[in-house]
Design an enzyme around this catalytic site. Structure first.
Site, PDB file in Angstrom:
ATOM      1  N   LYS A  80       0.671  -1.250  -0.020  1.00  0.00           N
ATOM      2  CA  LYS A  80      -0.014   0.142  -0.603  1.00  0.00           C
ATOM      3  C   LYS A  80       0.615   1.311  -0.279  1.00  0.00           C
ATOM      4  CE  LYS A  80      -3.926  -2.117   1.871  1.00  0.00           C
ATOM      5  NZ  LYS A  80      -4.831  -1.532   3.310  1.00  0.00           N
TER       6      LYS A  80
ATOM      7  N   TYR B   2     -12.450  -0.934  -3.850  1.00  0.00           N
ATOM      8  CA  TYR B   2     -12.995  -2.016  -2.388  1.00  0.00           C
ATOM      9  C   TYR B   2     -14.890  -1.656  -2.919  1.00  0.00           C
ATOM     10  CZ  TYR B   2      -8.400  -1.792   0.195  1.00  0.00           C
ATOM     11  OH  TYR B   2      -7.354  -2.088   0.732  1.00  0.00           O
TER      12      TYR B   2
ATOM     13  N   ASN C 167      -2.189   0.934   7.051  1.00  0.00           N
ATOM     14  CA  ASN C 167      -1.734  -0.602   7.513  1.00  0.00           C
ATOM     15  C   ASN C 167      -0.458  -1.890   6.347  1.00  0.00           C
ATOM     16  OD1 ASN C 167      -3.673  -1.590   5.903  1.00  0.00           O
ATOM     17  ND2 ASN C 167      -5.136  -2.998   7.233  1.00  0.00           N
TER      18      ASN C 167
ATOM     19  N   HIS D  68      -2.115  -5.455   1.671  1.00  0.00           N
ATOM     20  CA  HIS D  68      -3.470  -5.651   1.182  1.00  0.00           C
ATOM     21  C   HIS D  68      -3.666  -7.133   0.667  1.00  0.00           C
ATOM     22  CE1 HIS D  68      -7.526  -6.423  -0.553  1.00  0.00           C
ATOM     23  NE2 HIS D  68      -6.686  -6.918  -1.211  1.00  0.00           N
TER      24      HIS D  68
ATOM     25  N   GLU E  69     -10.391  -8.952  -7.220  1.00  0.00           N
ATOM     26  CA  GLU E  69      -9.380  -8.293  -6.871  1.00  0.00           C
ATOM     27  C   GLU E  69      -8.471  -9.131  -8.113  1.00  0.00           C
ATOM     28  OE1 GLU E  69      -8.608  -8.755  -3.296  1.00  0.00           O
ATOM     29  OE2 GLU E  69     -10.046  -7.900  -2.412  1.00  0.00           O
TER      30      GLU E  69
HETATM   31  P1  GDP Z   1      -8.322  -6.346   5.286  1.00  0.00           P
HETATM   32  O1  GDP Z   1      -9.254  -7.751   4.989  1.00  0.00           O
HETATM   33  O2  GDP Z   1      -7.548  -7.262   6.909  1.00  0.00           O
HETATM   34  O3  GDP Z   1      -7.286  -5.011   4.491  1.00  0.00           O
HETATM   35  O4  GDP Z   1      -9.399  -5.758   6.396  1.00  0.00           O
HETATM   36  P2  GDP Z   1     -11.192  -5.319   5.687  1.00  0.00           P
HETATM   37  O5  GDP Z   1     -11.328  -5.961   4.594  1.00  0.00           O
HETATM   38  O6  GDP Z   1     -11.451  -5.037   6.923  1.00  0.00           O
HETATM   39  O7  GDP Z   1     -10.904  -3.752   5.255  1.00  0.00           O
HETATM   40  C1  GDP Z   1     -10.552  -3.318   3.875  1.00  0.00           C
HETATM   41  C2  GDP Z   1      -9.446  -2.296   4.045  1.00  0.00           C
HETATM   42  O8  GDP Z   1      -9.883  -0.918   4.859  1.00  0.00           O
HETATM   43  C3  GDP Z   1      -8.303  -2.359   5.662  1.00  0.00           C
HETATM   44  O9  GDP Z   1      -6.687  -3.041   5.078  1.00  0.00           O
HETATM   45  C4  GDP Z   1      -7.654  -1.168   6.199  1.00  0.00           C
HETATM   46  O10 GDP Z   1      -6.863  -0.329   5.070  1.00  0.00           O
HETATM   47  C5  GDP Z   1      -9.422  -0.257   5.755  1.00  0.00           C
HETATM   48  N1  GDP Z   1      -9.522  -0.710   6.872  1.00  0.00           N
HETATM   49  C6  GDP Z   1     -10.796  -1.568   8.007  1.00  0.00           C
HETATM   50  N2  GDP Z   1     -11.214  -1.468   8.621  1.00  0.00           N
HETATM   51  C7  GDP Z   1     -11.511   0.060   8.867  1.00  0.00           C
HETATM   52  C8  GDP Z   1     -11.978   1.268   9.595  1.00  0.00           C
HETATM   53  O11 GDP Z   1     -12.235   1.237  10.773  1.00  0.00           O
HETATM   54  N3  GDP Z   1     -11.422   2.176  10.036  1.00  0.00           N
HETATM   55  C9  GDP Z   1     -10.011   2.760   9.255  1.00  0.00           C
HETATM   56  N4  GDP Z   1      -9.735   4.219   8.639  1.00  0.00           N
HETATM   57  N5  GDP Z   1      -9.758   1.388   7.586  1.00  0.00           N
HETATM   58  C10 GDP Z   1     -10.488   0.874   8.095  1.00  0.00           C
END
Ligand code: GDP
Length: 139
Positions: A9, A49, A112, A115, A126
């Site tokens: 990222k 997303y 973070n 991905h 994806e």
């Molecule tokens: P992943 O599969 O671990 O990447 O998590 P998710 O699919 O739930 O979320 C996609 C991405 O959205 C994450 O990798 C983070 O960059 C972001 N994200 C997830 N949860 C949060 C949140 O509660 N707040 C914010 N600001 N970003 C989030």
């Protein structure tokens, strides 16, 4: 064999750790089938997303993902989807185990570092979102 999409990222690219993350990918035994650096447009990030479009963080997440270049990497390994998510650690770096990429390079639940696809159907979507079939090299 299974394929998954990894993204280094924009926060990780900015930290200058592309090489460290690629080294870890190879150490863990993944085969890189395709790779490209790009800066996503806001529209491209929103499409990627789309599953999160109703989440409160959607605007901020898609701003972040389009704020600078990222590296798209197609990975192959047995059980690649689960294996890559184990190497990354939990979404929130504060909850990611020691030695995981997100624990090492992530700054927040949003920024973070990496991905990874979370299921076979999402991996197929994806990988197809970013790579044409002929770009995915069988090695
Ligand atoms: P992943 O599969 O671990 O990447 O998590 P998710 O699919 O739930 O979320 C996609 C991405 O959205 C994450 O990798 C983070 O960059 C972001 N994200 C997830 N949860 C949060 C949140 O509660 N707040 C914010 N600001 N970003 C989030």
């Amino acid at each position: 064999m299974q394929r998954t999409l990894a993204i280094i990222k924009p926060d990780a690219v900015e930290q200058g750790v592309i090489g460290k993350i690629l080294a870890r990918i190879e150490q863990e035994g993944f085969t890189v089938c395709a790779m490209r650096m790009t800066q996503l447009t806001k529209h491209e990030a929103e499409g990627f997303y789309a599953v999160h479009k109703d989440k409160p963080f959607f605007g901020s997440l898609t701003d972040f993902m389009s704020c600078g270049p990222c590296v798209l990497v197609a990975l192959e390994a047995p059980d690649a989807i689960r294996k890559w998510r184990d190497v990354m650690g939990a979404t929130d770096p504060a909850r990611a185990p020691a030695g995981t990429l997100r624990q090492e390079f992530g700054a927040s639940i949003e920024r973070n570092a990496t991905h990874g696809s979370d299921a076979p159907e999402t991996a197929a979507f994806e990988l197809g979102y970013f790579f044409r079939g002929l770009e995915l090299i069988d090695r």
